[in-house]
Design a protein around this motif. Structure first.
Motif, PDB file in Angstrom:
ATOM      1  N   GLU A 106       0.832  -1.204   0.000  1.00 52.19           N
ATOM      2  CA  GLU A 106       0.000   0.000   0.000  1.00 52.19           C
ATOM      3  C   GLU A 106       0.868   1.256   0.000  1.00 52.19           C
ATOM      4  OE1 GLU A 106      -3.256   0.355  -0.505  1.00 52.19           O
ATOM      5  OE2 GLU A 106      -3.199  -1.804  -0.835  1.00 52.19           O
ATOM      6  N   GLN A 107       1.952   1.239   0.759  1.00 57.77           N
ATOM      7  CA  GLN A 107       2.863   2.389   0.785  1.00 57.77           C
ATOM      8  C   GLN A 107       3.538   2.575  -0.573  1.00 57.77           C
ATOM      9  OE1 GLN A 107       5.490   1.561   4.036  1.00 57.77           O
ATOM     10  NE2 GLN A 107       4.095   2.418   5.564  1.00 57.77           N
ATOM     11  N   LEU A 108       3.954   1.486  -1.197  1.00 65.17           N
ATOM     12  CA  LEU A 108       4.593   1.556  -2.510  1.00 65.17           C
ATOM     13  C   LEU A 108       3.623   2.064  -3.577  1.00 65.17           C
ATOM     14  CD1 LEU A 108       6.661  -1.748  -2.518  1.00 65.17           C
ATOM     15  CD2 LEU A 108       7.544   0.582  -2.337  1.00 65.17           C
ATOM     16  N   ARG A 109       2.382   1.620  -3.506  1.00 60.40           N
ATOM     17  CA  ARG A 109       1.381   2.052  -4.487  1.00 60.40           C
ATOM     18  C   ARG A 109       1.108   3.546  -4.408  1.00 60.40           C
ATOM     19  NH1 ARG A 109      -2.407  -3.093  -3.375  1.00 60.40           N
ATOM     20  NH2 ARG A 109      -1.464  -4.469  -4.910  1.00 60.40           N
ATOM     21  N   ARG A 110       1.226   4.125  -3.233  1.00 57.52           N
ATOM     22  CA  ARG A 110       0.976   5.563  -3.056  1.00 57.52           C
ATOM     23  C   ARG A 110       2.159   6.429  -3.478  1.00 57.52           C
ATOM     24  NH1 ARG A 110       0.012   5.142   2.578  1.00 57.52           N
ATOM     25  NH2 ARG A 110      -1.126   3.228   2.612  1.00 57.52           N
TER      26      ARG A 110
ATOM     27  N   TRP B 152       6.237   3.786  -9.043  1.00 56.91           N
ATOM     28  CA  TRP B 152       5.612   3.539 -10.348  1.00 56.91           C
ATOM     29  C   TRP B 152       6.602   3.877 -11.459  1.00 56.91           C
ATOM     30  CZ3 TRP B 152       1.066   1.077 -10.765  1.00 56.91           C
ATOM     31  CH2 TRP B 152       0.245   1.043  -9.651  1.00 56.91           C
ATOM     32  N   HIS B 153       7.247   5.032 -11.333  1.00 60.82           N
ATOM     33  CA  HIS B 153       8.209   5.480 -12.351  1.00 60.82           C
ATOM     34  C   HIS B 153       9.379   4.506 -12.447  1.00 60.82           C
ATOM     35  CE1 HIS B 153       6.719   9.861 -11.624  1.00 60.82           C
ATOM     36  NE2 HIS B 153       5.795   9.083 -12.148  1.00 60.82           N
ATOM     37  N   ARG B 154       9.813   3.997 -11.325  1.00 63.33           N
ATOM     38  CA  ARG B 154      10.927   3.052 -11.284  1.00 63.33           C
ATOM     39  C   ARG B 154      10.627   1.801 -12.113  1.00 63.33           C
ATOM     40  NH1 ARG B 154      12.873   2.248  -5.330  1.00 63.33           N
ATOM     41  NH2 ARG B 154      13.724   4.309  -5.677  1.00 63.33           N
TER      42      ARG B 154
ATOM     43  N   GLY C  71       8.668   1.907 -14.789  1.00 68.49           N
ATOM     44  CA  GLY C  71       8.301   2.335 -16.134  1.00 68.49           C
ATOM     45  C   GLY C  71       6.829   2.644 -16.321  1.00 68.49           C
ATOM     46  N   MET C  72       6.126   2.923 -15.228  1.00 63.33           N
ATOM     47  CA  MET C  72       4.692   3.202 -15.311  1.00 63.33           C
ATOM     48  C   MET C  72       4.381   4.588 -14.756  1.00 63.33           C
ATOM     49  SD  MET C  72       3.031  -0.455 -14.203  1.00 63.33           S
ATOM     50  CE  MET C  72       3.993  -0.720 -12.709  1.00 63.33           C
ATOM     51  N   THR C  73       3.188   5.050 -15.047  1.00 59.48           N
ATOM     52  CA  THR C  73       2.689   6.313 -14.512  1.00 59.48           C
ATOM     53  C   THR C  73       1.741   5.979 -13.369  1.00 59.48           C
ATOM     54  OG1 THR C  73       2.817   7.271 -16.708  1.00 59.48           O
ATOM     55  CG2 THR C  73       1.461   8.435 -15.111  1.00 59.48           C
ATOM     56  N   SER C  74       1.833   6.723 -12.274  1.00 55.88           N
ATOM     57  CA  SER C  74       0.988   6.427 -11.115  1.00 55.88           C
ATOM     58  C   SER C  74      -0.473   6.742 -11.424  1.00 55.88           C
ATOM     59  CB  SER C  74       1.449   7.234  -9.903  1.00 55.88           C
ATOM     60  OG  SER C  74       1.059   8.582 -10.024  1.00 55.88           O
ATOM     61  N   PRO C  75      -1.397   6.037 -10.792  1.00 57.81           N
ATOM     62  CA  PRO C  75      -2.824   6.292 -11.007  1.00 57.81           C
ATOM     63  C   PRO C  75      -3.214   7.747 -10.725  1.00 57.81           C
ATOM     64  CG  PRO C  75      -2.534   4.237  -9.842  1.00 57.81           C
ATOM     65  CD  PRO C  75      -1.179   4.893  -9.914  1.00 57.81           C
ATOM     66  N   THR C  76      -2.603   8.358  -9.731  1.00 57.64           N
ATOM     67  CA  THR C  76      -2.897   9.752  -9.412  1.00 57.64           C
ATOM     68  C   THR C  76      -2.509  10.671 -10.567  1.00 57.64           C
ATOM     69  OG1 THR C  76      -2.493   9.286  -7.077  1.00 57.64           O
ATOM     70  CG2 THR C  76      -2.496  11.599  -7.731  1.00 57.64           C
ATOM     71  N   GLU C  77      -1.344  10.421 -11.150  1.00 59.02           N
ATOM     72  CA  GLU C  77      -0.892  11.227 -12.287  1.00 59.02           C
ATOM     73  C   GLU C  77      -1.789  11.018 -13.506  1.00 59.02           C
ATOM     74  OE1 GLU C  77       3.879  11.465 -11.447  1.00 59.02           O
ATOM     75  OE2 GLU C  77       3.055   9.607 -12.279  1.00 59.02           O
ATOM     76  N   ILE C  78      -2.236   9.795 -13.719  1.00 56.19           N
ATOM     77  CA  ILE C  78      -3.143   9.517 -14.835  1.00 56.19           C
ATOM     78  C   ILE C  78      -4.461  10.260 -14.630  1.00 56.19           C
ATOM     79  CG2 ILE C  78      -4.516   7.728 -15.973  1.00 56.19           C
ATOM     80  CD1 ILE C  78      -2.108   5.844 -15.507  1.00 56.19           C
ATOM     81  N   ASP C  79      -4.990  10.216 -13.421  1.00 57.93           N
ATOM     82  CA  ASP C  79      -6.218  10.958 -13.117  1.00 57.93           C
ATOM     83  C   ASP C  79      -6.043  12.447 -13.390  1.00 57.93           C
ATOM     84  OD1 ASP C  79      -7.863   8.862 -12.434  1.00 57.93           O
ATOM     85  OD2 ASP C  79      -7.538   9.058 -10.278  1.00 57.93           O
ATOM     86  N   GLN C  80      -4.894  13.000 -13.025  1.00 57.46           N
ATOM     87  CA  GLN C  80      -4.638  14.419 -13.264  1.00 57.46           C
ATOM     88  C   GLN C  80      -4.607  14.728 -14.761  1.00 57.46           C
ATOM     89  OE1 GLN C  80      -0.975  15.007 -11.161  1.00 57.46           O
ATOM     90  NE2 GLN C  80      -1.991  15.433  -9.210  1.00 57.46           N
ATOM     91  N   LEU C  81      -3.939  13.885 -15.543  1.00 55.36           N
ATOM     92  CA  LEU C  81      -3.872  14.081 -16.987  1.00 55.36           C
ATOM     93  C   LEU C  81      -5.262  14.035 -17.629  1.00 55.36           C
ATOM     94  CD1 LEU C  81      -0.785  11.866 -17.896  1.00 55.36           C
ATOM     95  CD2 LEU C  81      -0.925  14.344 -18.084  1.00 55.36           C
ATOM     96  N   VAL C  82      -6.037  13.030 -17.241  1.00 58.04           N
ATOM     97  CA  VAL C  82      -7.372  12.883 -17.819  1.00 58.04           C
ATOM     98  C   VAL C  82      -8.259  14.054 -17.419  1.00 58.04           C
ATOM     99  CG1 VAL C  82      -9.447  11.432 -17.828  1.00 58.04           C
ATOM    100  CG2 VAL C  82      -7.198  10.373 -17.978  1.00 58.04           C
ATOM    101  N   THR C  83      -8.171  14.466 -16.166  1.00 59.16           N
ATOM    102  CA  THR C  83      -8.967  15.597 -15.697  1.00 59.16           C
ATOM    103  C   THR C  83      -8.596  16.875 -16.438  1.00 59.16           C
ATOM    104  OG1 THR C  83      -9.190  14.603 -13.510  1.00 59.16           O
ATOM    105  CG2 THR C  83      -9.611  16.952 -13.666  1.00 59.16           C
ATOM    106  N   GLU C  84      -7.305  17.088 -16.680  1.00 66.72           N
ATOM    107  CA  GLU C  84      -6.861  18.269 -17.423  1.00 66.72           C
ATOM    108  C   GLU C  84      -7.417  18.263 -18.845  1.00 66.72           C
ATOM    109  OE1 GLU C  84      -2.603  18.417 -17.351  1.00 66.72           O
ATOM    110  OE2 GLU C  84      -2.536  18.690 -15.170  1.00 66.72           O
TER     111      GLU C  84
END
Length: 59
Positions: A8-12, A17-19, A21-34
């Motif tokens: 749970e700590q790693l997921r937050r 996520w970047h390590r 090669g992925m984008t975190s769910p929070t960052e994806i939500d921000q991109l989609v919202t923008e």
């Protein structure tokens, strides 16, 4: 500390996520919202579709 707590700590942490090669769910939500603005409402608690968390397991 249990494996579940550690996961749970790693997921937050976006760096973890970047390590991998992925984008975190929070960052994806921000991109989609923008891009979609008010047309998009994040509903990650009741998501029917697969998410990164479904594939992010402890080794």
């Amino acid at each position: 500390m249990s494996n579940h707590t550690v996961l749970e700590q790693l997921r937050r942490n976006p760096t973890e996520w970047h390590r991998r090669g992925m984008t975190s769910p929070t960052e994806i939500d921000q991109l989609v919202t923008e891009r979609l603005g008010h047309l998009y409402i994040s509903n990650s608690l009741n998501a029917a579709e697969p998410s990164y968390a479904d594939f992010f397991v402890a080794a």
